[in-house]
Enzyme design. Structure first.
Site, short mmCIF file in Angstrom:
data_model
loop_
_atom_site.label_atom_id
_atom_site.label_comp_id
_atom_site.label_asym_id
_atom_site.label_seq_id
_atom_site.Cartn_x
_atom_site.Cartn_y
_atom_site.Cartn_z
N ASP A 13 32.42 27.11 -8.45
CA ASP A 13 31.18 26.85 -8.08
C ASP A 13 30.44 28.29 -7.40
O ASP A 13 31.20 28.72 -6.36
CB ASP A 13 30.87 25.98 -6.96
CG ASP A 13 29.31 25.52 -7.04
OD1 ASP A 13 29.01 24.35 -7.47
OD2 ASP A 13 28.51 26.48 -6.73
N ASP A 108 26.33 27.09 -13.12
CA ASP A 108 27.15 28.10 -12.20
C ASP A 108 28.55 27.09 -11.71
O ASP A 108 29.16 27.60 -10.57
CB ASP A 108 26.43 28.45 -11.01
CG ASP A 108 26.42 27.49 -9.85
OD1 ASP A 108 26.44 26.25 -10.19
OD2 ASP A 108 26.14 27.68 -8.59
N GLU A 109 29.16 26.34 -12.45
CA GLU A 109 30.33 25.69 -12.00
C GLU A 109 30.89 25.21 -13.28
O GLU A 109 30.45 24.85 -14.30
CB GLU A 109 29.86 24.47 -11.06
CG GLU A 109 29.20 23.34 -11.69
CD GLU A 109 28.94 22.28 -10.73
OE1 GLU A 109 29.89 21.77 -10.08
OE2 GLU A 109 27.70 21.81 -10.68
P1 TTP Z 1 23.84 25.11 -6.78
O1 TTP Z 1 25.31 25.33 -6.94
O2 TTP Z 1 23.60 23.54 -6.33
O3 TTP Z 1 23.50 26.14 -5.45
P2 TTP Z 1 23.80 27.52 -5.64
O4 TTP Z 1 24.62 28.07 -6.34
O5 TTP Z 1 22.63 28.39 -5.12
O6 TTP Z 1 24.41 27.42 -3.96
P3 TTP Z 1 25.95 26.99 -3.41
O7 TTP Z 1 26.56 26.57 -4.70
O8 TTP Z 1 26.53 28.20 -2.86
O9 TTP Z 1 25.37 26.08 -2.39
O10 TTP Z 1 22.97 25.43 -8.28
C1 TTP Z 1 23.46 26.45 -9.01
C2 TTP Z 1 21.80 27.13 -9.19
O11 TTP Z 1 20.95 26.09 -10.12
C3 TTP Z 1 21.06 27.73 -8.21
O12 TTP Z 1 21.52 28.99 -7.82
C4 TTP Z 1 19.63 27.59 -8.73
C5 TTP Z 1 19.89 26.42 -9.53
N1 TTP Z 1 19.01 25.23 -8.92
C6 TTP Z 1 17.80 24.83 -8.93
O13 TTP Z 1 17.10 25.65 -9.72
N2 TTP Z 1 17.32 23.98 -8.30
C7 TTP Z 1 17.91 22.98 -7.42
O14 TTP Z 1 17.43 21.98 -6.80
C8 TTP Z 1 19.47 23.36 -7.34
C9 TTP Z 1 20.09 22.45 -6.50
C10 TTP Z 1 19.81 24.52 -8.09
MG MG Z 2 26.58 27.05 -6.67
#
Ligand code: TTP
Ligand code: MG
Length: 396
Positions: A13, A108-109
């Site tokens: 992730d 992103d995962e």
């Molecule tokens: P996440 O993997 O949930 O968040 P992140 O990568 O920003 O942070 P981390 O994993 O380190 O906690 O989400 C991936 C991407 O998806 C995030 O960069 C932006 C988008 N996203 C949104 O647009 N709205 C949201 O509510 C969430 C949770 C994510």
């Molecule tokens: Mg993330």
């Protein structure tokens, strides 16, 4: 499901994904609180923010006004989805060089089955380090990696230490790993379930595990009870990869530059129809339904379908129907970014394994990405055209 798995599953992730891409591309933003989302002064929300911004209590989906109140000095940026998509594709392509079994689950995962790769790369932790190093070197971004014997443990492990985490949970460590966690960490635990969990005074997964299946049934209903019961014991699927049968044969292409020229569109569609026709004939299939897929500049995606009078597999027949669909839909005034043609609805009942867009991994990833973006768009309260970020009223 309940037998112990002997697989190694990895979950990757990206850390603060959108914000990290911005920090990578804008050196002046490194080490600073960066908030990606709506502009302050508008009514939108935070998409994500850098870990420096999280120190101020800023979180995804928080109203931008609240974020601004917490940290007026942060850098506020509008999302640039195209760059995030590109980074995402780079990451996924890189993961595919590590393991042949990669399942992207969001922008992103991804899950990887790394069983048996030890001989090639060393212990699971070494494989995780390799993944992190490669993503850092080649894409310039940080991520967190979790490894366990199934998807649940891998996912919880990647969340365990963020950012820049690397956590391996051995089978004998599963219970101590889960025990202190809040039940909200488990999959599928929504507000309703959480309310009951709180009402019952359950604070840890260990407490949850202490409850009988019958008791859980009574409080949560059979389905959720079953899920909680299994998750509390660290039981989950260890399958990685595509799920469900492939049901169409299709092909699409993304233009380097958005296209309005009819001849260009016509020749592209003709070439795609030929590729699909070729695949159909090779598979010995004829389909009843032709699908045209169009993405306009700005990610607005449309599909149009037509049922044929007789099942088809000929290049020119497919092209003609798809071209009719395109003309009927009158997309021409708008620049087209992507065009695709698919055939489904088999005349024969054979297993199909040649799908090129509807279920290919790349497209699964893309569809998931667009569904993420579309749902983000809905959350942001804007149409699907704008990547969900309200237009800033005025730059300060
Ligand atoms: P996440 O993997 O949930 O968040 P992140 O990568 O920003 O942070 P981390 O994993 O380190 O906690 O989400 C991936 C991407 O998806 C995030 O960069 C932006 C988008 N996203 C949104 O647009 N709205 C949201 O509510 C969430 C949770 C994510
Ligand atoms: Mg993330």
């Amino acid at each position: 499901m309940s037998k112990a798995s002997n697989k190694w599953i990895m979950h990757v992730d990206m850390d603060a994904f959108f914000a990290s891409v911005e920090q990578r591309d804008r050196p002046e933003c490194r080490g600073r609180p960066v908030v990606v989302g709506a502009q302050p002064g508008s009514r939108g929300v935070v998409a994500t923010c850098s870990y420096e911004a999280r120190a101020f209590g800023i979180r995804s989906a928080m109203p931008i006004s609240e974020a601004f109140r917490r940290c007026p000095d942060a850098v506020y940026l509008k999302p640039d989805i195209a760059r995030y998509v590109q980074a995402s594709q780079q990451v996924m392509a890189l993961l595919e060089t590590i393991s042949p079994v990669v399942e992207p689950v969001s922008v992103d995962e991804a899950y990887l089955d790394i069983t048996g790769l030890e001989r090639l790369y060393g212990a699971p932790a070494a494989i995780a380090k390799r993944v992190k190093d490669r993503i850092r070197q080649d894409v310039g971004l940080g991520c967190s990696v979790g490894i366990g014997h199934n998807r649940l443990i891998a996912k919880l492990a990647s969340e365990y230490r963020k950012p820049d985490g690397l956590t391996v949970v051995l089978p004998e460590q599963v219970e101590p790993f889960l025990d202190p966690m809040p039940p909200s960490n488990l999959r599928g635990v929504g507000p309703q379930t959480l309310k009951t969990v709180q009402r019952l005074g359950i604070q840890t997964v260990k407490q949850l595990r202490g409850m009988s299946r019958e008791l859980l049934n009574g409080y949560f209903g059979e389905k959720m009870a079953g899920s909680l019961y299994r998750q509390a014991r660290g039981l989950a699927s260890d399958q990685v990869g595509e799920r469900g049968a492939r049901q169409s044969i299709s092909k699409e292409t993304t233009f380097n530059q958005d296209v309005t020229d009819r001849d260009h569109l016509r020749s592209t569609l003709r070439a795609l129809a030929s590729e699909v026709g070729y695949s159909l004939r090779k598979a010995g299939l004829k389909g009843w339904v032709v699908t045209l897929k169009i993405r306009l500049a700005g990610f607005e995606t449309h599909t149009r379908q037509r049922r044929l009078a007789v099942p088809g597999d000929s290049d020119s027949g497919l092209f003609k129907v798809a071209w009719d669909l395109l003309e009927a839909a009158a997309f021409f005034e708008k620049p087209i970014r992507l065009i695709g043609i698919g055939v489904s609805g088999w005349d024969a009942d054979e297993p199909v394994n040649l799908d090129l867009f509807t279920s290919s991994e790349a497209d699964t990833r893309e569809r998931q990405l667009y569904s993420v973006l579309d749902s983000a768009a809905e959350r942001f309260g804007k149409g699907k055209l704008s990547f969900g970020v309200p237009t800033p009223k005025k730059k300060k």
